[in-house]
Motif scaffolding. Structure first.
Motif, PDB file in Angstrom:
ATOM      1  N   GLY A 101      38.594  97.027  -5.705  1.00  0.00           N
ATOM      2  CA  GLY A 101      39.547  96.170  -5.761  1.00  0.00           C
ATOM      3  C   GLY A 101      39.329  94.695  -5.813  1.00  0.00           C
ATOM      4  O   GLY A 101      38.378  94.280  -6.571  1.00  0.00           O
ATOM      5  N   LEU A 102      40.264  93.922  -5.037  1.00  0.00           N
ATOM      6  CA  LEU A 102      39.834  92.441  -4.751  1.00  0.00           C
ATOM      7  C   LEU A 102      38.613  92.121  -4.373  1.00  0.00           C
ATOM      8  O   LEU A 102      38.083  91.221  -5.118  1.00  0.00           O
ATOM      9  N   SER A 103      38.080  92.478  -3.645  1.00  0.00           N
ATOM     10  CA  SER A 103      36.745  92.378  -3.476  1.00  0.00           C
ATOM     11  C   SER A 103      35.686  92.372  -4.363  1.00  0.00           C
ATOM     12  O   SER A 103      35.007  91.364  -4.468  1.00  0.00           O
ATOM     13  N   ALA A 104      35.749  93.197  -5.170  1.00  0.00           N
ATOM     14  CA  ALA A 104      34.785  93.613  -6.318  1.00  0.00           C
ATOM     15  C   ALA A 104      34.898  92.546  -7.192  1.00  0.00           C
ATOM     16  O   ALA A 104      34.007  92.093  -7.787  1.00  0.00           O
ATOM     17  N   ARG A 105      36.312  92.149  -7.418  1.00  0.00           N
ATOM     18  CA  ARG A 105      36.500  91.306  -8.697  1.00  0.00           C
ATOM     19  C   ARG A 105      36.017  89.827  -8.277  1.00  0.00           C
ATOM     20  O   ARG A 105      35.819  89.104  -8.881  1.00  0.00           O
ATOM     21  N   VAL A 106      36.261  89.457  -6.889  1.00  0.00           N
ATOM     22  CA  VAL A 106      36.282  88.142  -6.357  1.00  0.00           C
ATOM     23  C   VAL A 106      34.726  87.971  -6.105  1.00  0.00           C
ATOM     24  O   VAL A 106      34.131  86.754  -6.418  1.00  0.00           O
ATOM     25  N   LEU A 107      33.954  88.818  -5.791  1.00  0.00           N
ATOM     26  CA  LEU A 107      32.664  88.710  -5.004  1.00  0.00           C
ATOM     27  C   LEU A 107      31.552  89.031  -6.238  1.00  0.00           C
ATOM     28  O   LEU A 107      30.481  88.859  -5.972  1.00  0.00           O
ATOM     29  N   GLY A 108      31.876  89.960  -7.303  1.00  0.00           N
ATOM     30  CA  GLY A 108      30.850  90.219  -8.186  1.00  0.00           C
ATOM     31  C   GLY A 108      29.994  91.332  -7.526  1.00  0.00           C
ATOM     32  O   GLY A 108      30.291  91.860  -6.605  1.00  0.00           O
ATOM     33  N   GLY A 109      28.811  91.225  -8.135  1.00  0.00           N
ATOM     34  CA  GLY A 109      27.801  92.351  -7.589  1.00  0.00           C
ATOM     35  C   GLY A 109      26.910  91.840  -6.348  1.00  0.00           C
ATOM     36  O   GLY A 109      27.332  91.031  -5.835  1.00  0.00           O
ATOM     37  N   GLY A 110      25.601  92.237  -6.441  1.00  0.00           N
ATOM     38  CA  GLY A 110      24.746  91.824  -5.273  1.00  0.00           C
ATOM     39  C   GLY A 110      24.579  92.912  -4.263  1.00  0.00           C
ATOM     40  O   GLY A 110      25.083  93.881  -4.295  1.00  0.00           O
ATOM     41  N   ILE A 111      23.880  92.258  -3.434  1.00  0.00           N
ATOM     42  CA  ILE A 111      23.449  93.075  -2.165  1.00  0.00           C
ATOM     43  C   ILE A 111      24.101  92.584  -0.805  1.00  0.00           C
ATOM     44  O   ILE A 111      24.176  91.429  -0.755  1.00  0.00           O
ATOM     45  N   GLU A 112      24.692  93.440  -0.335  1.00  0.00           N
ATOM     46  CA  GLU A 112      25.431  93.170   1.189  1.00  0.00           C
ATOM     47  C   GLU A 112      24.332  92.261   2.229  1.00  0.00           C
ATOM     48  O   GLU A 112      23.398  92.627   2.238  1.00  0.00           O
ATOM     49  N   PRO A 113      24.804  91.044   2.505  1.00  0.00           N
ATOM     50  CA  PRO A 113      24.015  90.355   3.365  1.00  0.00           C
ATOM     51  C   PRO A 113      24.153  90.845   4.726  1.00  0.00           C
ATOM     52  O   PRO A 113      24.929  91.747   5.052  1.00  0.00           O
ATOM     53  N   ASP A 114      23.463  90.111   5.621  1.00  0.00           N
ATOM     54  CA  ASP A 114      23.558  90.405   7.081  1.00  0.00           C
ATOM     55  C   ASP A 114      24.944  90.127   7.508  1.00  0.00           C
ATOM     56  O   ASP A 114      25.537  89.252   7.172  1.00  0.00           O
ATOM     57  N   PRO A 115      25.488  91.074   8.160  1.00  0.00           N
ATOM     58  CA  PRO A 115      27.097  90.878   8.583  1.00  0.00           C
ATOM     59  C   PRO A 115      27.213  89.488   9.475  1.00  0.00           C
ATOM     60  O   PRO A 115      28.441  88.901   9.248  1.00  0.00           O
TER      61      PRO A 115
END
Lengths: 140, 108
Positions: A24-38
């Motif tokens: 949902g929202l997270s995917a639309r706002v953040l786009g693709g890519g690799i998860e950073p260090d938390p």
């Protein structure tokens, strides 16, 4: 430099987590890519909150001028300053939100972090507001 | 250890620090709400609406603290980012709206 967001450590700690897990929202706002260090995401969150509190301080300042200043200033100056403080608070809040999103995106693509253009707004806004107040209070 | 989802697992206490940052923000909203209420002296009942909105934001942060903390602890454990997209956008929008409403009240 251990906390530098330019050097994500996820590659050593875990296989890259891809956006497929987002919804949902997270995917639309953040786009693709690799998860950073938390830790970087949480640091970004705290920085965003600090900017929001700064914006709230400007709102409170604007409201306080209208509510408490009374006849200390000429009405035009008082209202002008209050409007300016409210506007600066709004710009900082909006800018902080956009900056939080841009930082999250940059971290996910190992891009250089964007400059904080709200910082000069904060500096100039606070300086001008203080200068006007001092001038009105001190000049005969 | 009866609550594995809220048991801190990070020596840097990142989730706790982040939750405290939300707490400070919550208190800032309470202060702004109080200022709005005080403004009612001059502006009348209309400001009570602004007071209510600011207080509602503070209450919403308060009631959602536990969720965000769990999300952060889980993220540290996986490890994976935990961007609170909805919370961040809602918070920024709330401040912008409160400022705009303040401008409207000044113009009355």
């Amino acid at each position: 430099m251990a906390d530098s967001p330019h050097e994500p450590e996820h590659s050593e700690r875990t296989p890259p987590q891809h956006l497929a897990q987002r919804t949902g929202l997270s995917a639309r706002v953040l786009g693709g890519g690799i998860e950073p260090d938390p830790r970087f995401t949480l640091a970004n969150e705290r920085t965003f909150l600090a900017w929001i509190r700064t914006a709230l301080a400007f709102l409170a300042g604007g409201v306080a001028l209208e509510a408490f200043a009374g006849d200390v200033f000429p009405v035009v100056v008082r209202t002008g300053l209050a409007v300016a403080l409210l506007l600066i608070g709004m710009v900082i809040a909006a800018g902080a939100t956009l900056r939080w999103i841009r930082l999250e995106r940059a971290m996910r693509h190992s891009l250089p972090l964007p400059l904080p253009w709200i910082a000069p707004i904060l500096a100039v806004g606070a300086a001008v507001a203080t200068g006007v107040m001092l001038a009105v209070l001190l000049l005969p | 250890m009866s609550h594995p989802h809220i048991h801190p697992n990070d020596p840097g206490l990142q989730p706790e620090r982040t939750t405290l940052a939300w707490n400070r923000t919550l208190m800032a909203f309470v202060i702004v709400a109080a200022f709005f209420l005080r403004w009612g002296n001059q502006q009348g009942v209309v400001v009570v609406g602004l007071f209510a909105v600011a207080l509602a934001v503070a209450l919403t942060i308060w009631t959602t603290q536990r969720n965000r903390y769990r999300q952060s602890v889980r993220a540290m454990r996986q490890p994976q980012g935990s961007p609170k997209v909805g919370s961040a956008i809602a918070l920024g929008a709330a401040v912008v709206l409160l400022g705009a409403a303040g401008l409207v009240v000044i113009s009355l």
